[in-house]
Design a protein around this motif. Sequence first.
Motif, short mmCIF file in Angstrom:
data_model
loop_
_atom_site.label_atom_id
_atom_site.label_comp_id
_atom_site.label_asym_id
_atom_site.label_seq_id
_atom_site.Cartn_x
_atom_site.Cartn_y
_atom_site.Cartn_z
N LEU A 186 0.73 -0.80 0.06
CA LEU A 186 -0.21 0.38 -0.49
C LEU A 186 0.82 0.99 0.21
N TRP A 187 2.27 1.08 0.78
CA TRP A 187 2.82 2.58 1.22
C TRP A 187 3.67 2.83 -0.67
N LEU A 188 4.42 1.24 -0.87
CA LEU A 188 5.07 1.66 -2.25
C LEU A 188 3.60 2.26 -3.33
N TRP A 189 2.37 1.61 -2.92
CA TRP A 189 1.47 2.22 -4.08
C TRP A 189 1.32 3.75 -4.35
N LEU A 190 1.42 4.29 -2.93
CA LEU A 190 0.24 5.63 -2.45
C LEU A 190 2.12 6.41 -3.22
N ASN A 191 2.46 5.60 -2.89
CA ASN A 191 4.54 6.45 -3.70
C ASN A 191 4.40 7.17 -4.85
N THR A 192 3.90 5.57 -5.94
CA THR A 192 4.11 5.49 -7.09
C THR A 192 2.44 6.28 -7.70
N CYS A 193 1.62 6.50 -6.76
CA CYS A 193 0.63 7.75 -6.74
C CYS A 193 0.87 8.78 -6.98
N ALA A 194 1.10 9.20 -6.06
CA ALA A 194 1.91 10.55 -5.78
C ALA A 194 3.14 11.65 -6.95
N HIS A 195 3.78 10.18 -6.89
CA HIS A 195 5.07 11.28 -8.14
C HIS A 195 4.14 10.63 -9.13
N GLY A 196 4.03 10.45 -9.66
CA GLY A 196 3.18 10.18 -10.88
C GLY A 196 2.34 10.76 -11.08
N ASN A 197 1.84 11.86 -10.46
CA ASN A 197 0.34 12.19 -10.54
C ASN A 197 0.82 14.09 -9.33
N PRO A 198 1.99 14.60 -9.73
CA PRO A 198 2.58 15.51 -8.22
C PRO A 198 1.51 16.34 -7.40
N ARG A 199 1.93 16.45 -6.53
CA ARG A 199 0.84 17.43 -5.82
C ARG A 199 2.14 18.29 -5.04
N THR A 200 1.40 19.59 -4.41
CA THR A 200 1.74 20.13 -3.80
C THR A 200 0.81 20.13 -2.31
N PRO A 201 1.54 20.63 -1.28
CA PRO A 201 -0.01 20.58 -0.44
C PRO A 201 -0.77 21.79 -0.25
N ALA A 202 -0.57 22.56 -1.15
CA ALA A 202 -2.39 23.95 -1.23
C ALA A 202 -3.30 23.21 -2.37
N ASP A 203 -2.77 21.67 -2.55
CA ASP A 203 -3.76 21.68 -3.35
C ASP A 203 -5.49 20.55 -2.75
#
Length: 537
Positions: free
Chosen positions: A190-207
């Motif tokens: 789960l941790w690896l999957w969520l990290n893949t999502c976060a890197h593949g669709n980059p976000r900022t804390p303001a989003d």
Amino acid sequence: MGHELTLPNWLRAIGSGPHGAHRRALRDDSGELTFAELADAMDAVAVGLLRSGLRTGDRVVTAMEPSIPHTVVILGALAAGLVAAPLNARLTGPEARAYLATLDPGVVIADPAHASLAHETGCRVVELTAAGERKPVADRTAPLGSHSHSHSQGRGGTLVPPAEDAPAIIFATGGTTGTPKGVLHTQRSLWLWLNTCAHGNPRTPADIELFFSPFFHITLGTNLLAPLLAGGEVWIQRRFDAGSALAAIDRGAGRLMGAPTMFSALRAHPAFATTRRENVTAIRFGSAPSTDDFVRGLLRDFPNARIRAGFGATEFGSVMGFDHEDLLAGRFTGVGRPLPGATVRILGEDGCEVPAGVVGDLVVACPWQGHGYYGLPEETAETFRADGVHIGDRASRTEDGWVFIAGRRKEVIISGGENVYPREVEEVILRHPHVADVVVYGLPDGHWGERVEAGIVAVRDRTVGLEELRGFCRADLAGYKIPKKVRLLDAIPLTANNKPDRRRVRADALAEATGTGPAGSADMPQGADTPEGADKP
């Protein structure tokens, strides 16, 4: 707490940090939470679950609407070393009992909206009677997240951190071929999957991510848990409603994810023209084929948005996609390239990789894939093999690695001895300027064994005749793949996972063909068809 790479540990780190503690993490119709409040509520519920008699590894099923309390219960289960299992609340009582028989839940947590379904499961039920009320989160999660629990443990202090390889969450498959199966993820996958999502669709804390999907679908990971892991805010709506979604966009929600039909509904809403769409900075779509016009419409209607399309499955999460630059270059069809870390192969019947352009079995392997179907060893062995996950999809790829999905092996239509994959036909039909949506299926046929049919939603104030459609398809499809019948539909029904419900459309067509359903088709004139082989290129 330990230093294990788990989502609860990471959320505690954000919640206790100087920059994240007071930042809003979640909001719904009845309240909001900062990251500090989320971490405390998560741990309070974790303690409450353990005090209710549950033991490490027990399954905690949730029958709840999308909400802050639902999120907190899932995270609390993870923090307690239990296994969260969101239930498809659209199932009937007998369907839910059949699915849960394999999971053997320790408890079902329910809110008032789904309490009756929870009791129909025959499992022990804990009701969160104030889940939807405008009250503090401790009250909304009571009796699990009481104030006494929260104060007694102090942000995870008395909780034993689960190991990274411990079972964490179970997502149900769509169940389009029978009873859903529960795909198990560990804390690590789960941790690896969520990290893949976060890197593949980059976000900022303001989003601010707008979330309106059911929690039992893997979008819970891709656009609720992944944004939280990235330190961003998630705005939860109980269900998709075009007017409510547009109101949230107008108030600052800037990240959207959904099926093409949802974006079409936004565009058709009267408030669309006056909504401040320049707020939208990211769009991700998937679940069904899309048209060139649909993608061009997104580029036009959301001028500040980076648009991505993704492909994944319950068995392995997100594994392929294409980026904004691909769309700008005019590449609108297919599902893109593998994400970093994902190995995608297309195999023939002999188990060897097929050449470019040839359809074969899609096999995916990635570090974040699921760990099998919970309690189903035979089905697990069939799908989760040493060389990767075999989900039954058929696909092809170009010389430069761009992947196209032809359809599912179980959906294949065998017409005149030839294999026809519905998605391949749908992608051609969707190019017709008068077609807004389509679903292709096979029906029994005395001559061909099965015949190809298409259910079509026409563009407003337009229609599509059978012969016109057949002529349009002839340039790109062999004759045996071209529909022999067209049914005009008002809309394509969706499954609980927001994918086209091919089974339902086929059942309606079969009922019509046997004289037990409503008319609504454009039949091909008798004798107008040519022999199957005559149309082959």
